[in-house]
Design an enzyme around this catalytic site. Structure first.
Site, PDB file in Angstrom:
ATOM      1  N   CYS A   1       6.928   0.593   0.722  1.00  0.00           N
ATOM      2  CA  CYS A   1       5.975   0.853   1.804  1.00  0.00           C
ATOM      3  C   CYS A   1       6.370   0.073   3.055  1.00  0.00           C
ATOM      4  O   CYS A   1       6.097  -1.132   3.157  1.00  0.00           O
ATOM      5  CB  CYS A   1       4.557   0.478   1.377  1.00  0.00           C
ATOM      6  SG  CYS A   1       3.318   0.813   2.647  1.00  0.00           S
TER       7      CYS A   1
ATOM      8  N   CYS B   1       3.381  -1.305   4.966  1.00  0.00           N
ATOM      9  CA  CYS B   1       2.786  -2.489   4.340  1.00  0.00           C
ATOM     10  C   CYS B   1       3.617  -3.741   4.594  1.00  0.00           C
ATOM     11  O   CYS B   1       3.073  -4.812   4.890  1.00  0.00           O
ATOM     12  CB  CYS B   1       2.671  -2.281   2.830  1.00  0.00           C
ATOM     13  SG  CYS B   1       1.793  -0.792   2.326  1.00  0.00           S
ATOM     14  N   ASP B   2       4.928  -3.624   4.446  1.00  0.00           N
ATOM     15  CA  ASP B   2       5.788  -4.811   4.376  1.00  0.00           C
ATOM     16  C   ASP B   2       6.792  -4.952   5.511  1.00  0.00           C
ATOM     17  O   ASP B   2       7.471  -5.972   5.610  1.00  0.00           O
ATOM     18  CB  ASP B   2       6.552  -4.808   3.047  1.00  0.00           C
ATOM     19  CG  ASP B   2       5.625  -4.861   1.848  1.00  0.00           C
ATOM     20  OD1 ASP B   2       4.570  -5.510   1.956  1.00  0.00           O
ATOM     21  OD2 ASP B   2       5.939  -4.257   0.814  1.00  0.00           O
TER      22      ASP B   2
END
Length: 310
Positions: free
Chosen positions: A135, A138-139
């Site tokens: 992701c 997300c990261d």
């Protein structure tokens, strides 16, 4: 057999826990089974920086534990275990658990999530959470001004690469063919982005690291040439697998396995069955959108029970 549960929730991620919070506050006495991965996909990452309310980010495990505790504090009956079969032919619905128990439920909220596809390399598993991610949204923030690689050649891979290109010094795209599967518009955006380099006809043989975090990747071209690239992050963008198998043939499911819901609701093709989170969301797949859909599912279940009160 446990009979006549008002609201049964399957899945212990952001969607499931949020549904349990709302269902509890609506006096639906929800029972939630957390499934095989309590906390959901979010537990495969470390710090979450894009969930509202945490200006310095929050540990993923802590966030999920807090959601779980909040649901329990309002009276949700949270249990370990996973569903293995479902009979949605009539109400009350019958759900069979992995321990053999059968539960009858007046309404069902499916929040079983989706599983990111990985390459299956031991080194990939070793560095999951230490530079390996599925992701970018997300990261990606953790790799500002660093070098990363994205595996995949479809629209999702291009979107992930373009997102990362806005943060990172350099982005490699590892594509196993000599063409993209992505749309022409997405391809043009990639080709027009200076800090994206496409490595055609390449497969990943190994993710390299120092024992703690990713330092590179070993690739093999179709002609047999093996070479290494230096990277700080390794992102998979080869798809997700919705955990919807047990509902096949009973609910409307699209060609990729996602449960189809109403345009503005969580309603499925079976009255009294609702879906929330990544099991019905092929587009956003974020903790905050999963939580929002869990809220919708609980409200929809509450409305359904009021309308069908005996």
């Amino acid at each position: 057999m446990e009979k006549k549960i008002k609201c049964l929730i399957l899945g212990g991620g952001p969607a499931g826990y949020t549904a349990a919070i709302y269902a509890s506050r609506a006096n639906l006495a929800p029972v939630l089974y957390e499934g095989m991965e309590p906390g959901g996909q979010l537990t495969t990452t470390t710090v979450v920086e894009n969930f509202p309310g945490f200006e310095r980010g929050v540990d993923a495990a802590t966030l999920m534990a807090s959601m779980r505790a909040q649901a329990a504090s309002f009276g949700a009956d949270i249990r370990s275990g996973a569903a293995i079969a479902a009979d949605l032919s009539k109400r009350p619905f019958k759900i069979t658990l992995d321990g053999g128990e059968v539960i009858e439920a007046e309404t069902l909220i499916i929040a079983t999530g989706a599983t990111a596809k990985y390459l299956g390399l031991p080194s990939e598993e070793k560095y999951r959470g230490g530079g390996v991610s599925a992701c970018a949204t997300c990261d990606g923030f953790f790799y500002r001004k660093k070098t990363v690689a994205v595996v995949g050649g479809g629209d999702t891979a291009c979107e992930e690469a373009l997102y990362l290109a806005g943060l990172c010094k350099k982005v490699y795209m590892i594509v196993r063919r000599d063409v993209f599967r992505a749309s022409k518009a997405m391809q043009k955006k990639v080709f027009d982005t200076e800090n994206i380099e496409v490595l055609w006809n390449c497969n990943t043989r190994e993710v390299l690291g120092d024992g703690f975090s990713v330092t590179g990747a070993r690739l093999e071209r179709k002609d047999g040439k093996v070479f290494d690239i230096e990277i700080d992050g390794f992102f998979l963008a080869i798809g997700h697998h919705p955990n919807s198998e047990m509902f096949a043939g009973q609910l409307e499911i699209d060609e990729n396995g996602y449960i189809v819901t109403g345009a503005k609701t969580s309603e499925t093709s079976v009255e009294g069955v609702f879906a929330a989170g990544d099991v019905q969301d092929p587009l956003y797949r974020q903790a905050v959108t999963a939580a929002a859909s869990g809220c919708k599912a609980a409200r929809d279940a509450e409305r359904f029970l009021i309308e069908h009160k005996n």
